[in-house]
Design an enzyme around this catalytic site. Structure first.
Site, PDB file in Angstrom:
ATOM      1  N   SER A 255       0.866  -1.187   0.000  1.00 48.16           N
ATOM      2  CA  SER A 255       0.000   0.000   0.000  1.00 48.16           C
ATOM      3  C   SER A 255       0.898   1.232   0.000  1.00 48.16           C
ATOM      4  O   SER A 255       2.038   1.174   0.495  1.00 48.16           O
ATOM      5  CB  SER A 255      -0.853  -0.001   1.264  1.00 48.16           C
ATOM      6  OG  SER A 255      -1.409   1.276   1.495  1.00 48.16           O
TER       7      SER A 255
ATOM      8  N   TYR B 213      -1.376  -1.002  10.591  1.00 49.72           N
ATOM      9  CA  TYR B 213      -1.611  -1.439   9.201  1.00 49.72           C
ATOM     10  C   TYR B 213      -0.478  -0.919   8.302  1.00 49.72           C
ATOM     11  O   TYR B 213       0.074  -1.673   7.487  1.00 49.72           O
ATOM     12  CB  TYR B 213      -2.975  -0.909   8.734  1.00 49.72           C
ATOM     13  CG  TYR B 213      -3.243  -1.084   7.256  1.00 49.72           C
ATOM     14  CD1 TYR B 213      -3.668  -2.313   6.739  1.00 49.72           C
ATOM     15  CD2 TYR B 213      -3.078  -0.022   6.358  1.00 49.72           C
ATOM     16  CE1 TYR B 213      -3.908  -2.476   5.373  1.00 49.72           C
ATOM     17  CE2 TYR B 213      -3.321  -0.179   4.994  1.00 49.72           C
ATOM     18  CZ  TYR B 213      -3.736  -1.399   4.516  1.00 49.72           C
ATOM     19  OH  TYR B 213      -3.976  -1.553   3.163  1.00 49.72           O
TER      20      TYR B 213
ATOM     21  N   LYS C   7       2.413  -2.925   5.984  1.00 44.68           N
ATOM     22  CA  LYS C   7       2.622  -2.742   4.544  1.00 44.68           C
ATOM     23  C   LYS C   7       4.084  -2.347   4.254  1.00 44.68           C
ATOM     24  O   LYS C   7       4.623  -2.674   3.195  1.00 44.68           O
ATOM     25  CB  LYS C   7       1.637  -1.711   3.993  1.00 44.68           C
ATOM     26  CG  LYS C   7       0.168  -2.197   4.041  1.00 44.68           C
ATOM     27  CD  LYS C   7      -0.032  -3.451   3.204  1.00 44.68           C
ATOM     28  CE  LYS C   7      -1.466  -3.873   3.066  1.00 44.68           C
ATOM     29  NZ  LYS C   7      -1.665  -5.043   2.190  1.00 44.68           N
TER      30      LYS C   7
HETATM   31  P1  NAP Z   1     -11.892  -5.643  -0.295  1.00 47.47           P
HETATM   32  O1  NAP Z   1     -12.516  -5.093  -1.526  1.00 47.47           O
HETATM   33  O2  NAP Z   1     -12.558  -5.360   1.005  1.00 47.47           O
HETATM   34  O3  NAP Z   1     -11.755  -7.216  -0.498  1.00 47.47           O
HETATM   35  C1  NAP Z   1     -11.174  -7.974   0.482  1.00 47.47           C
HETATM   36  C2  NAP Z   1     -11.089  -9.429   0.010  1.00 47.47           C
HETATM   37  O4  NAP Z   1     -10.278 -10.120   0.939  1.00 47.47           O
HETATM   38  C3  NAP Z   1     -12.405 -10.148  -0.024  1.00 47.47           C
HETATM   39  O5  NAP Z   1     -12.415 -11.016  -1.139  1.00 47.47           O
HETATM   40  C4  NAP Z   1     -12.409 -10.939   1.295  1.00 47.47           C
HETATM   41  O6  NAP Z   1     -13.317 -12.013   1.139  1.00 47.47           O
HETATM   42  C5  NAP Z   1     -10.943 -11.315   1.381  1.00 47.47           C
HETATM   43  N1  NAP Z   1     -10.343 -11.581   2.680  1.00 47.47           N
HETATM   44  C6  NAP Z   1     -10.373 -10.813   3.788  1.00 47.47           C
HETATM   45  N2  NAP Z   1      -9.646 -11.374   4.776  1.00 47.47           N
HETATM   46  C7  NAP Z   1      -9.123 -12.524   4.277  1.00 47.47           C
HETATM   47  C8  NAP Z   1      -8.289 -13.541   4.799  1.00 47.47           C
HETATM   48  N3  NAP Z   1      -7.845 -13.516   6.056  1.00 47.47           N
HETATM   49  N4  NAP Z   1      -7.960 -14.572   3.990  1.00 47.47           N
HETATM   50  C9  NAP Z   1      -8.396 -14.615   2.722  1.00 47.47           C
HETATM   51  N5  NAP Z   1      -9.196 -13.697   2.179  1.00 47.47           N
HETATM   52  C10 NAP Z   1      -9.557 -12.665   2.944  1.00 47.47           C
HETATM   53  O7  NAP Z   1     -10.368  -5.167  -0.123  1.00 47.47           O
HETATM   54  P2  NAP Z   1      -9.374  -4.430  -1.126  1.00 47.47           P
HETATM   55  O8  NAP Z   1      -9.479  -2.987  -0.909  1.00 47.47           O
HETATM   56  O9  NAP Z   1      -9.514  -4.983  -2.485  1.00 47.47           O
HETATM   57  O10 NAP Z   1      -7.959  -4.862  -0.487  1.00 47.47           O
HETATM   58  C11 NAP Z   1      -7.142  -5.840  -1.077  1.00 47.47           C
HETATM   59  C12 NAP Z   1      -5.700  -5.540  -0.760  1.00 47.47           C
HETATM   60  O11 NAP Z   1      -5.361  -4.255  -1.262  1.00 47.47           O
HETATM   61  C13 NAP Z   1      -5.327  -5.525   0.722  1.00 47.47           C
HETATM   62  O12 NAP Z   1      -4.056  -6.109   0.881  1.00 47.47           O
HETATM   63  C14 NAP Z   1      -5.257  -4.058   1.046  1.00 47.47           C
HETATM   64  O13 NAP Z   1      -4.379  -3.792   2.121  1.00 47.47           O
HETATM   65  C15 NAP Z   1      -4.681  -3.536  -0.248  1.00 47.47           C
HETATM   66  N6  NAP Z   1      -4.885  -2.106  -0.460  1.00 47.47           N
HETATM   67  C16 NAP Z   1      -6.151  -1.586  -0.563  1.00 47.47           C
HETATM   68  C17 NAP Z   1      -6.303  -0.224  -0.761  1.00 47.47           C
HETATM   69  C18 NAP Z   1      -7.653   0.418  -0.906  1.00 47.47           C
HETATM   70  O14 NAP Z   1      -7.728   1.669  -0.848  1.00 47.47           O
HETATM   71  N7  NAP Z   1      -8.714  -0.338  -1.093  1.00 47.47           N
HETATM   72  C19 NAP Z   1      -5.175   0.605  -0.835  1.00 47.47           C
HETATM   73  C20 NAP Z   1      -3.911   0.034  -0.722  1.00 47.47           C
HETATM   74  C21 NAP Z   1      -3.779  -1.325  -0.538  1.00 47.47           C
HETATM   75  P3  NAP Z   1     -13.904 -12.851   2.423  1.00 47.47           P
HETATM   76  O15 NAP Z   1     -14.638 -11.882   3.268  1.00 47.47           O
HETATM   77  O16 NAP Z   1     -14.765 -13.905   1.798  1.00 47.47           O
HETATM   78  O17 NAP Z   1     -12.688 -13.418   3.089  1.00 47.47           O
END
Ligand code: NAP
Length: 279
Positions: free
Chosen positions: A170, A183, A187
């Protein structure tokens, strides 16, 4: 006369060949035949990555904690005629991780690509007030599980003679988010892990890279932008004046996993609309 006829035939054959090559290269994806495992891939960034890898020709094994989410995502991906399978995998569970890689082998014959995408953030507040349990959970899922996934995936890739791994970090790993200290630290740890693993695995022909998204419109970041006022504030601090979309993270992952990136390892690509991250 005969020579003119021969030249005409040769030139028309050449044109046909060129057309055939053009058609073939259009229909060939840059990940054709590769087998990819993407964790946390039933929504958001993970789902967008799974879809893009599939569209670029990979067989993709998707996963997350809940069967109903796996089923829904599989339905969506299969509706696009992609080669996918999926199962429940909580990345903190060793048996689940083992079964996930075994599924890639039994469904598609091996493993070439791993995208480690799962992360949690159970606490919003200063680092100093973060409960120990929340700190442990963040490190267990965001850092330790990512490390174990790579450790467990590498032997499968060694069998193939090469592989590519992408860790989803991130921008908060480069410039810590306020009130998301633990968090952000998790990262930052991935950025270090990327450097160590990329150099350790390079002799085995396994490349390891990182992406560092800015604020992307998903459920995970929802708390930061659900109210229109918050959204406006967040958008106004971004040089491109908007949030990112999950699809905007997917193409770069596909590129990093492909032969186009064959000499790129240990790098982190920031996907953040110009938000300040480093020089
Ligand atoms: P999201 O839309 O909320 O999706 C999260 C996904 O993770 C879902 O498919 C969830 O499904 C699964 N999940 C959650 N905990 C899990 C676990 N312990 N084991 C396996 N699956 C799990 O999240 P996102 O924003 O796409 O985030 C994905 C990644 O991007 C993360 O690493 C996050 O830190 C990173 N990121 C996000 C942002 C942002 O602004 N969104 C920015 C920088 C980095 P279930 O509930 O079925 O498990």
């Amino acid at each position: 006369m005969l020579q003119v006829f021969k030249n005409c035939v040769a030139s028309s054959l050449l044109k046909t060949n060129k057309r055939l090559i053009a058609v073939q290269s259009r229909s060939m994806g840059k990940l054709d035949g590769k087998v990819a495992v993407v964790t946390a891939s039933t929504e958001g960034i993970g789902l967008a990555i799974a879809k893009k890898l599939g569209k670029d020709g990979a067989h993709v094994v998707i996963s997350s904690r809940k069967q109903k989410n796996v089923d829904k995502a599989l339905q969506e991906l299969k509706a696009e005629n992609l080669s996918v399978s999926g199962m429940v995998c909580h990345v903190g569970n060793g048996d689940h991780r083992k079964a996930l890689f075994e599924k890639a082998v039994s469904d598609f014959g091996g493993l070439d690509i791993l995208v480690s995408n799962a992360a949690v953030n159970p606490y919003f507040g200063t680092l100093i007030t973060t409960p120990e349990q929340a700190f442990d959970k963040i490190m267990e899922i965001n850092v330790k599980a990512a490390y174990l996934l790579v450790k467990e995936a590498a032997p499968y890739m060694e069998k193939r003679g090469k592989g590519s791994i992408v860790l989803v970090s991130s921008i908060g790993g480069l410039v810590p988010f306020s009130m998301l200290g633990a968090y952000s630290i998790s990262k930052t740890a991935l950025l270090g892990m990327n450097k160590v693993l990329s150099s350790e695995l390079a002799p085995n022909n396994i490349r390891v890279n990182c992406i560092a998204p800015g604020i992307i419109k998903t459920k995970f970041s929802g708390a930061l932008w659900t109210s229109p006022e918050q959204k406006e504030i967040i958008e106004s601090t971004n040089p491109m004046n908007r949030l990112g979309e999950p699809d905007e993270c997917a193409g770069i992952v596909s590129f990093l996993c492909s032969e186009e990136a064959s000499f790129i390892t240990g790098e982190t690509i920031v996907i953040a609309g110009g938000a300040q991250s480093r020089l």
